[in-house]
Enzyme design. Structure first.
Site, PDB file in Angstrom:
ATOM      1  N   SER A 359       0.559  -3.159   3.122  1.00 39.26           N
ATOM      2  CA  SER A 359       0.471  -4.613   3.238  1.00 39.26           C
ATOM      3  C   SER A 359      -0.691  -5.160   2.426  1.00 39.26           C
ATOM      4  O   SER A 359      -1.823  -4.693   2.551  1.00 39.26           O
ATOM      5  CB  SER A 359       0.305  -5.018   4.705  1.00 39.26           C
ATOM      6  N   ASP A 360      -0.398  -6.157   1.601  1.00 38.80           N
ATOM      7  CA  ASP A 360      -1.442  -6.890   0.905  1.00 38.80           C
ATOM      8  C   ASP A 360      -2.256  -7.649   1.950  1.00 38.80           C
ATOM      9  O   ASP A 360      -1.707  -8.139   2.935  1.00 38.80           O
ATOM     10  CB  ASP A 360      -0.792  -7.862  -0.087  1.00 38.80           C
ATOM     11  N   LYS A 361      -3.579  -7.728   1.747  1.00 40.50           N
ATOM     12  CA  LYS A 361      -4.427  -8.394   2.742  1.00 40.50           C
ATOM     13  C   LYS A 361      -4.377  -9.914   2.634  1.00 40.50           C
ATOM     14  O   LYS A 361      -3.961 -10.600   3.565  1.00 40.50           O
ATOM     15  CB  LYS A 361      -5.880  -7.928   2.599  1.00 40.50           C
TER      16      LYS A 361
END
Length: 878
Positions: A359-361
């Protein structure tokens, strides 16, 4: 707060000492330093001069028009020219493979025999399957087009000492260009002169704030200039740019999905089985009809060919891809109602098997909106006074993320109107602060400043005690991942400054992120954070969300020029163990996905920027979150239309339900194919007769597969862990069920043949071969769908979950049609209602026996202890 409060703040000076070694915040933006660790270093003046010389250009005059033309002819236009296979080649590929070969063979034989009805049905299915796959392949071209669309269209360039406006595609290496606020940077650059440039490169690197650039810094193609104006030299164009390499990765990413491989393996298995049985069938018939009589005849050869055609049609699961496509399409409709749009149908069963979610932050796990934590006071300033002072040091209407966070935190925004800003010095990378001169309602003049902690402390009066405390607090904030902002004020026109305190800023997690991650872990999905921010910032957010704090610097794991197809084992192990990654570039995201896939994981990747596109396409299931760029949406297989990750957990549950429905159909289809083939061959070899006519085979295919489309609505028990195409289990279980179905069908043929060979029994009840064919037809129609009820769940056929109403009613309707055809002799010899009742009783007894065998199979093959998420994914739940 009133103006008097602000005045009081200015009148109560705090005099800390200078803190020369104070650690700057980990990211960049207004009031923050650039952290170059893991990223290109800033070039000094001598290095800039050397770079210009190396590129054969001049900062004063630029290139000549002639030199620019030569370089353009040599290097090509500044445009993405990634090459992909032509669409016609991809279209041809959908007619090449085990199942297409089988369908094509059946169609060819039907064509030769001029059996137009069979030919039309089989050819139609072949074309339908090819069209669905071809449409999916067009997504890659769409993703590439979106990347191209992001490039700048025009550029201001220095040629022969004159500034010109040219197409961005005409830029060449060595061109001197001018970059101003609001422009998309047209190529990779080294900034050579000008005060400063603030660049938003979040879509490329994932950094959540604009990056402040100065002379000697690199700026990337496709990023956006937010503030400032600088001149730069072009160092790379087109495919050689940072942006171009991203497009190359999108063009080359991806591969055959697990469902496609599963269909190919099923096809391979059925081809082998059909070949063996066809060989036996042909050999037996040739010996019986040609060798024994001692004469060759076209009539006999045609009869054998026709019979092999029947076997071939029976062995080819022509509806398998179509049923899977319809089931997935109906599942996609359900997901769309849950705010998840499916752009590639195969991604549904991939999502069901996902055991790692990358997951991208920024914008995915977090709000992508900075907020202030509690201010840290020095010298007695009140927390609200520190925020108010920082707001006074802000330009009205600024869209900078830090400025917006400061203004939002002001308790009484209307109070700011009592102050008039008479002068404002914007942030620049040298001074690293903003300074505002304001006049209050009483006519008194004050200066307020905010910026990088060490820049603010350097302005203030020294105090060793405060200096040590200040430095320690800055270090503590940096370790926790906060962005620190120093605030100071002056009441004597800047001759002396008083340190007021520190503001701590953080991009807060989404409200539903922590709960979503808990749900994902319960479902056996390990979540890893992937961010362009520093590991300290990522680690703080990861800790708050319960992801773990073992984050690695991506550049340390993946050295430069690493071949993503040959990642060392040590690197893949480190990736598997890590909780996340910081300072991530597009190549790193792509390599992280490849490394996890190399370790045998099914990987989902979420993202929203151009930088995510290669990894989104390479991932088994790429997920573009709400608000994603067009390039990310086109590269992704699943597009969320609601913010946050909560939609993903719902999508995973629905995907596992869809997967369970598809595997139920696969069990049923393989088992029934085996049963029909074996019954035909065994009856022909042992008894020398054909147990089914060609028209019965065609009608059975229709009765079997048309109502089966409603399996897309069936009730299933959601798998608690990721599920995969486990071909070992699928083939063994399907063969076991197929053998039970074969025994059931051949048992009926055997009983019928024995009955006809017994005069005493024939005297009681007359039976002939044609009526036995009708009985076998009814048994296969009824027994097939009863077999579906058996294989659709691990538990007993009499236990929950019950079949859904659409599936149950469709099967009941099919059985009524089959019974009426047999009772009234439609397309086959008529049989009595008594025989129909006997066949159904026979089927029910065998169904119960088959269900018992299924329960015993699962009892002896299921693991004794629950599997962990990292081991359970190697087997498939029914």
């Amino acid at each position: 707060m009133t103006s008097g409060n602000a005045t009081t703040v200015a009148a109560e000076p705090v005099r800390p000492a200078v803190v020369p070694d104070a650690k700057p915040p980990a990211a960049t933006g207004a009031g923050a330093d650039t952290v170059d660790d893991g990223k290109p270093k800033r070039l000094g003046a001598a290095a800039i001069t050397a770079k210009l010389s190396e590129l054969g250009t001049s900062a004063k005059n630029g290139l000549t028009e002639e030199e620019a033309r030569q370089r353009l002819a040599k290097d090509g236009p500044n445009a993405i020219t990634a090459k992909e296979a032509p669409l016609w080649h991809k279209l041809f590929g959908y007619f090449w493979g085990p199942i297409p070969w089988m369908i094509e063979a059946a169609a060819l034989i039907s064509l030769v025999r001029q059996d137009w009805a069979d030919f039309a049905v089989v050819a139609g299915l072949l074309i339908y399957n090819a069209a669905v796959g071809f449409w999916q392949d067009a997504k890659a071209a769409s993703a590439l087009a979106s990347l191209k669309k992001s490039l700048a269209l025009k550029a201001r360039v220095l040629r022969d000492g004159k500034w010109l406006n040219v197409d961005a595609a005409d830029l060449v290496v060595g061109d001197i260009i001018d970059v101003t606020a609001g422009e998309i940077i047209p190529a990779d650059l080294v900034l050579v002169s000008g005060p400063y440039l603030s660049v938003d490169q979040a879509a490329l690197t994932g950094e959540s704030l604009p990056v402040s650039k100065a002379a000697g810094d690199i700026a990337y193609s496709g990023s956006i200039a937010k503030q400032g104006d600088m001149q730069a030299v072009v160092t790379a164009t087109g495919n050689e740019t940072f942006f171009g390499r991203t497009a190359k990765l999108v063009a080359t990413a991806g591969g055959t999905s697990h469902s496609q491989r599963a269909v190919l393996q099923i096809g391979d298995f059925l081809i082998l089985l059909a070949a063996v049985l066809a060989t036996i069938l042909v050999g037996t018939n040739v010996y019986r009809e040609m060798v024994v009589p001692g004469a060759w005849s076209w009539e006999a050869a045609g009869s054998i060919l026709q019979f092999v055609l029947v076997l071939l049609v029976a062995s080819v699961p022509v509806a398998l891809p179509a049923v899977m496509s319809v089931t997935l399409a109906l599942g996609a409709l359900v997901l769309s109602k849950q705010k998840a749009i499916v752009s590639r149908l195969s991604s549904i069963d991939e999502l069901a098997g996902v055991d790692i979610l990358c997951s991208d932050k920024t914008g995915t796990l977090t709000m992508n909106r900075l907020s202030l934590s509690d201010p840290i006071s020095f010298g007695g300033a009140k927390p609200e006074d520190i925020i108010f002072a920082a707001a006074l040091a802000t330009k009205a209407g600024s869209e900078d993320a830090i400025d917006m966070a400061v203004m939002k935190a002001v308790a009484s925004p209307a109070t700011l109107d009592q102050f008039k800003q008479t002068d404002f010095v914007p942030f620049d990378p040298v001074n690293k602060r903003t300074v505002a001169t304001v006049v209050d309602a009483h006519g008194q003049t004050f200066k307020y400043a905010k910026g990088a902690p060490q820049a603010i402390s350097a302005m203030c009066t020294h105090d060793p005690t405060v200096e040590a405390s200040y430095a320690a607090k800055v270090d503590e904030l940096a370790r926790k991942g906060f962005r620190a902002l120093g605030v100071a004020s002056s009441s004597d026109d800047g001759k002396t400054w008083q340190l007021l305190g520190l503001l701590a800023l953080l991009d807060p997690p989404r409200p539903d992120a922590a709960a979503t991650i808990v749900e994902a872990k319960k479902a056996g999905v390990d979540v890893k954070m992937v961010t362009g921010d520093d590991v300290a910032i990522g680690g703080e957010i990861a800790g708050q969300l319960g992801l773990g704090t073992h984050l690695l610097v991506a550049g340390d794991v993946f050295p430069e020029n690493l071949d993503p197809n040959r990642i060392p084992a040590a690197a893949t192990e480190a990736v598997e163990r890590a909780d996340g990654f910081g300072r991530v570039f597009p190549e790193h995201k792509y390599e992280i996905v490849k490394a996890l896939q190399q370790r045998g994981h099914v990987v989902a990747m979420t993202g929203d920027g151009v930088n995510d596109a290669p990894a989104l396409k390479q991932a088994d299931c790429g997920i573009a979150v709400s608000g994603a760029t067009e390039a990310a949406r086109n590269a992704a297989a699943l597009i969320l239309t609601a913010p946050g990750l909560s939609t993903i957990t719902n999508a995973i549950v629905e995907a596992r339900n869809i997967f369970a429905r598809i595997t139920s159909y696969v069990y049923y289809r393989i088992a029934m194919t085996i049963a029909i083939m074996f019954v035909v061959v065994l009856a022909d070899v042992i008894f020398g007769n054909r147990p089914l006519t060609a028209i019965m085979i065609v009608v059975l295919a229709l009765l079997d597969d048309i109502p089966i489309m409603t399996i897309a609505y069936d009730r299933v028990r959601t798998a608690p862990r990721p599920v995969r195409w486990d071909m070992h289990h699928i083939l063994i279980f399907s063969c076991l069920m197929g053998l039970m179905a074969t025994a059931q069908s051949f048992g009926l043929v055997f009983i019928g043949m024995e009955w006809m060979n017994d005069p005493a029994r024939m005297a009681e009840f007359s039976l002939d071969a044609q009526h036995l064919q009708t009985m076998l037809f009814l048994q296969l129609a009824a027994g097939g769908h009863m077999l579906l009820f058996v294989v659709r769940a691990r538990g007993s056929i009499f236990s929950r979950p019950w079949p859904s109403a659409p599936l149950f009613l469709a099967i009941v309707g099919t059985q009524i049609v089959a019974v009426l055809m047999c009772a009234y002799g439609v397309l086959m010899p008529r049989i009595s209602w008594e025989l129909i009742g006997i066949v159904w009783a026979y089927v029910i007894v065998w169904t119960i026996a088959t269900d018992i065998v299924k329960l015993l199979y699962y009892r002896f093959t299921s693991p004794r202890t629950p599997a962990t998420p990292l081991t359970h994914h190697h087997r498939t739940l029914a």
